[in-house]
Design a protein around this motif. Sequence first.
Motif, PDB file in Angstrom:
ATOM      1  N   GLY A   1     -71.615 -23.988  18.410  1.00 42.64           N
ATOM      2  CA  GLY A   1     -73.052 -23.962  18.657  1.00 42.64           C
ATOM      3  C   GLY A   1     -73.463 -24.351  20.057  1.00 42.64           C
ATOM      4  N   ALA A   2     -72.556 -24.234  21.016  1.00 45.26           N
ATOM      5  CA  ALA A   2     -72.887 -24.543  22.415  1.00 45.26           C
ATOM      6  C   ALA A   2     -72.513 -23.326  23.257  1.00 45.26           C
ATOM      7  CB  ALA A   2     -72.151 -25.805  22.862  1.00 45.26           C
ATOM      8  N   HIS A   3     -72.018 -23.546  24.463  1.00 45.04           N
ATOM      9  CA  HIS A   3     -71.483 -22.429  25.240  1.00 45.04           C
ATOM     10  C   HIS A   3     -70.346 -22.943  26.105  1.00 45.04           C
ATOM     11  CE1 HIS A   3     -73.788 -23.936  28.739  1.00 45.04           C
ATOM     12  NE2 HIS A   3     -72.949 -23.226  29.457  1.00 45.04           N
ATOM     13  N   GLY A   4     -69.533 -21.999  26.608  1.00 40.54           N
ATOM     14  CA  GLY A   4     -68.371 -22.370  27.393  1.00 40.54           C
ATOM     15  C   GLY A   4     -67.091 -22.113  26.619  1.00 40.54           C
ATOM     16  N   ALA A   5     -65.960 -22.437  27.243  1.00 40.48           N
ATOM     17  CA  ALA A   5     -64.653 -22.224  26.631  1.00 40.48           C
ATOM     18  C   ALA A   5     -63.639 -23.139  27.286  1.00 40.48           C
ATOM     19  CB  ALA A   5     -64.226 -20.758  26.786  1.00 40.48           C
ATOM     20  N   VAL A   6     -62.505 -23.320  26.609  1.00 40.92           N
ATOM     21  CA  VAL A   6     -61.426 -24.139  27.167  1.00 40.92           C
ATOM     22  C   VAL A   6     -60.112 -23.400  26.982  1.00 40.92           C
ATOM     23  CG1 VAL A   6     -61.088 -25.446  25.010  1.00 40.92           C
ATOM     24  CG2 VAL A   6     -60.354 -26.435  27.196  1.00 40.92           C
ATOM     25  N   LEU A   7     -59.287 -23.429  28.017  1.00 41.60           N
ATOM     26  CA  LEU A   7     -57.937 -22.895  27.965  1.00 41.60           C
ATOM     27  C   LEU A   7     -56.991 -24.038  27.641  1.00 41.60           C
ATOM     28  CD1 LEU A   7     -55.922 -20.549  28.477  1.00 41.60           C
ATOM     29  CD2 LEU A   7     -55.869 -21.281  30.869  1.00 41.60           C
ATOM     30  N   LEU A   8     -56.255 -23.930  26.539  1.00 37.90           N
ATOM     31  CA  LEU A   8     -55.315 -24.958  26.107  1.00 37.90           C
ATOM     32  C   LEU A   8     -53.901 -24.450  26.310  1.00 37.90           C
ATOM     33  CD1 LEU A   8     -57.042 -26.002  22.754  1.00 37.90           C
ATOM     34  CD2 LEU A   8     -57.173 -27.182  24.961  1.00 37.90           C
ATOM     35  N   GLY A   9     -53.130 -25.173  27.100  1.00 28.03           N
ATOM     36  CA  GLY A   9     -51.769 -24.749  27.374  1.00 28.03           C
ATOM     37  C   GLY A   9     -51.017 -25.813  28.140  1.00 28.03           C
ATOM     38  N   PRO A  10     -49.855 -25.485  28.660  1.00 28.87           N
ATOM     39  CA  PRO A  10     -49.052 -26.473  29.387  1.00 28.87           C
ATOM     40  C   PRO A  10     -49.724 -26.886  30.697  1.00 28.87           C
ATOM     41  CG  PRO A  10     -48.089 -24.287  29.577  1.00 28.87           C
ATOM     42  CD  PRO A  10     -49.190 -24.173  28.568  1.00 28.87           C
ATOM     43  N   PRO A  11     -49.431 -28.097  31.179  1.00 33.95           N
ATOM     44  CA  PRO A  11     -50.052 -28.552  32.428  1.00 33.95           C
ATOM     45  C   PRO A  11     -49.830 -27.618  33.610  1.00 33.95           C
ATOM     46  CG  PRO A  11     -49.018 -30.400  31.290  1.00 33.95           C
ATOM     47  CD  PRO A  11     -48.629 -29.157  30.536  1.00 33.95           C
ATOM     48  N   VAL A  12     -48.670 -26.962  33.678  1.00 34.78           N
ATOM     49  CA  VAL A  12     -48.404 -26.068  34.804  1.00 34.78           C
ATOM     50  C   VAL A  12     -49.365 -24.882  34.788  1.00 34.78           C
ATOM     51  CG1 VAL A  12     -46.641 -24.706  33.572  1.00 34.78           C
ATOM     52  CG2 VAL A  12     -46.580 -24.871  36.076  1.00 34.78           C
ATOM     53  N   LEU A  13     -49.778 -24.431  33.600  1.00 34.41           N
ATOM     54  CA  LEU A  13     -50.750 -23.337  33.518  1.00 34.41           C
ATOM     55  C   LEU A  13     -52.098 -23.788  34.057  1.00 34.41           C
ATOM     56  CD1 LEU A  13     -51.654 -20.513  32.599  1.00 34.41           C
ATOM     57  CD2 LEU A  13     -52.066 -21.484  30.322  1.00 34.41           C
ATOM     58  N   ARG A  14     -52.498 -24.989  33.704  1.00 36.55           N
ATOM     59  CA  ARG A  14     -53.772 -25.521  34.201  1.00 36.55           C
ATOM     60  C   ARG A  14     -53.774 -25.579  35.729  1.00 36.55           C
ATOM     61  NH1 ARG A  14     -56.092 -30.317  35.772  1.00 36.55           N
ATOM     62  NH2 ARG A  14     -58.265 -30.643  35.115  1.00 36.55           N
ATOM     63  N   GLU A  15     -52.689 -26.085  36.315  1.00 37.79           N
ATOM     64  CA  GLU A  15     -52.611 -26.182  37.773  1.00 37.79           C
ATOM     65  C   GLU A  15     -52.614 -24.798  38.416  1.00 37.79           C
ATOM     66  OE1 GLU A  15     -52.848 -28.990  39.536  1.00 37.79           O
ATOM     67  OE2 GLU A  15     -53.234 -29.887  37.574  1.00 37.79           O
ATOM     68  N   TYR A  16     -51.922 -23.865  37.796  1.00 35.97           N
ATOM     69  CA  TYR A  16     -51.885 -22.501  38.320  1.00 35.97           C
ATOM     70  C   TYR A  16     -53.280 -21.893  38.317  1.00 35.97           C
ATOM     71  CZ  TYR A  16     -50.905 -17.516  38.632  1.00 35.97           C
ATOM     72  OH  TYR A  16     -50.911 -16.201  39.006  1.00 35.97           O
ATOM     73  N   MET A  17     -53.994 -22.029  37.192  1.00 40.91           N
ATOM     74  CA  MET A  17     -55.328 -21.439  37.088  1.00 40.91           C
ATOM     75  C   MET A  17     -56.297 -22.088  38.076  1.00 40.91           C
ATOM     76  SD  MET A  17     -55.280 -19.015  34.754  1.00 40.91           S
ATOM     77  CE  MET A  17     -56.921 -18.852  34.053  1.00 40.91           C
ATOM     78  N   LEU A  18     -56.184 -23.366  38.285  1.00 44.74           N
ATOM     79  CA  LEU A  18     -57.050 -24.046  39.249  1.00 44.74           C
ATOM     80  C   LEU A  18     -56.883 -23.490  40.660  1.00 44.74           C
ATOM     81  CD1 LEU A  18     -56.780 -27.785  38.122  1.00 44.74           C
ATOM     82  CD2 LEU A  18     -58.877 -26.430  38.239  1.00 44.74           C
ATOM     83  N   ASN A  19     -55.713 -22.967  40.946  1.00 49.01           N
ATOM     84  CA  ASN A  19     -55.427 -22.480  42.292  1.00 49.01           C
ATOM     85  C   ASN A  19     -55.547 -20.968  42.460  1.00 49.01           C
ATOM     86  OD1 ASN A  19     -54.313 -24.787  44.153  1.00 49.01           O
ATOM     87  ND2 ASN A  19     -53.493 -25.190  42.111  1.00 49.01           N
ATOM     88  N   TYR A  20     -55.469 -20.207  41.352  1.00 51.47           N
ATOM     89  CA  TYR A  20     -55.414 -18.749  41.485  1.00 51.47           C
ATOM     90  C   TYR A  20     -56.448 -17.992  40.669  1.00 51.47           C
ATOM     91  CZ  TYR A  20     -51.003 -19.504  43.893  1.00 51.47           C
ATOM     92  OH  TYR A  20     -50.045 -19.913  44.795  1.00 51.47           O
TER      93      TYR A  20
END
Length: 239
Positions: free
Chosen positions: A148-167
């Motif tokens: 009932g809100a908005h937005g989304a979260v990607l759940l995965g390994p820490p290396v994926l989070r760091e990759y997405m933050l940069n690319y």
Amino acid sequence: RSGTSGLLFNSGFDLNLGLFACLAQGGDLVLFDELMHSSVREGLRLSRARSAAFRHNDAADLEAHLRGIEPGFAGCVIVAVESVYSMDGHCAPLREMSALCRRYGACLVVDEAHGVGVFGHGGRGLVEELGLCDEVFCRVNTFGKAVGAHGAVLLGPPVLREYMLNYCRPLIYSTAMPTHALAAIKAAHEFLDRHAEARQRRLRDLVAAFQAGLAAAPALAARALASPSAIQGVVVPGN
């Protein structure tokens, strides 16, 4: 779960667009269910990887694609599915597909937009309900449906989070989610932690009542889509 990192996006569309545009590289292959959401298809249009669709919820056709990968293929293989499909309400055969990904060395990505809230302990989704968290490379959980809100979260390994933050360009060059949105998401999840199971039972009762009503009206029942989820469709002729 242990080892999982989360990365917030302004919407599920932004998340899928960015994830599928930048995750797979040239020389990789993405296999996706033919009924995947438009956001995934738009991301793949921007990707340097090859992609191909397999028949909806057809584990045998997915395996045929995996077996058909040419000898000597050195890239990564990503398999993309939705836990619950938004138009027809079908649930993906996640156990079979995760087993195939394990057998052929592919990475499974699951969009839980319509599974969050209505499946799993605390509304954590179908992957969690089936005990497959450790079999899935990453999950896309959104906040615009049951939460009932908005937005989304990607759940995965820490290396994926760091990759997405940069690319991930849709993330890097977008305004961050506002504080009031985060507060609404936090409150909704606190509510789900306490009440999800009771709400899920009530939802199942409503689905059963709806299906019983359809069964009593043969003309409607003939046009109904078979669905075990909260998404119940009746096909209306015409445009």
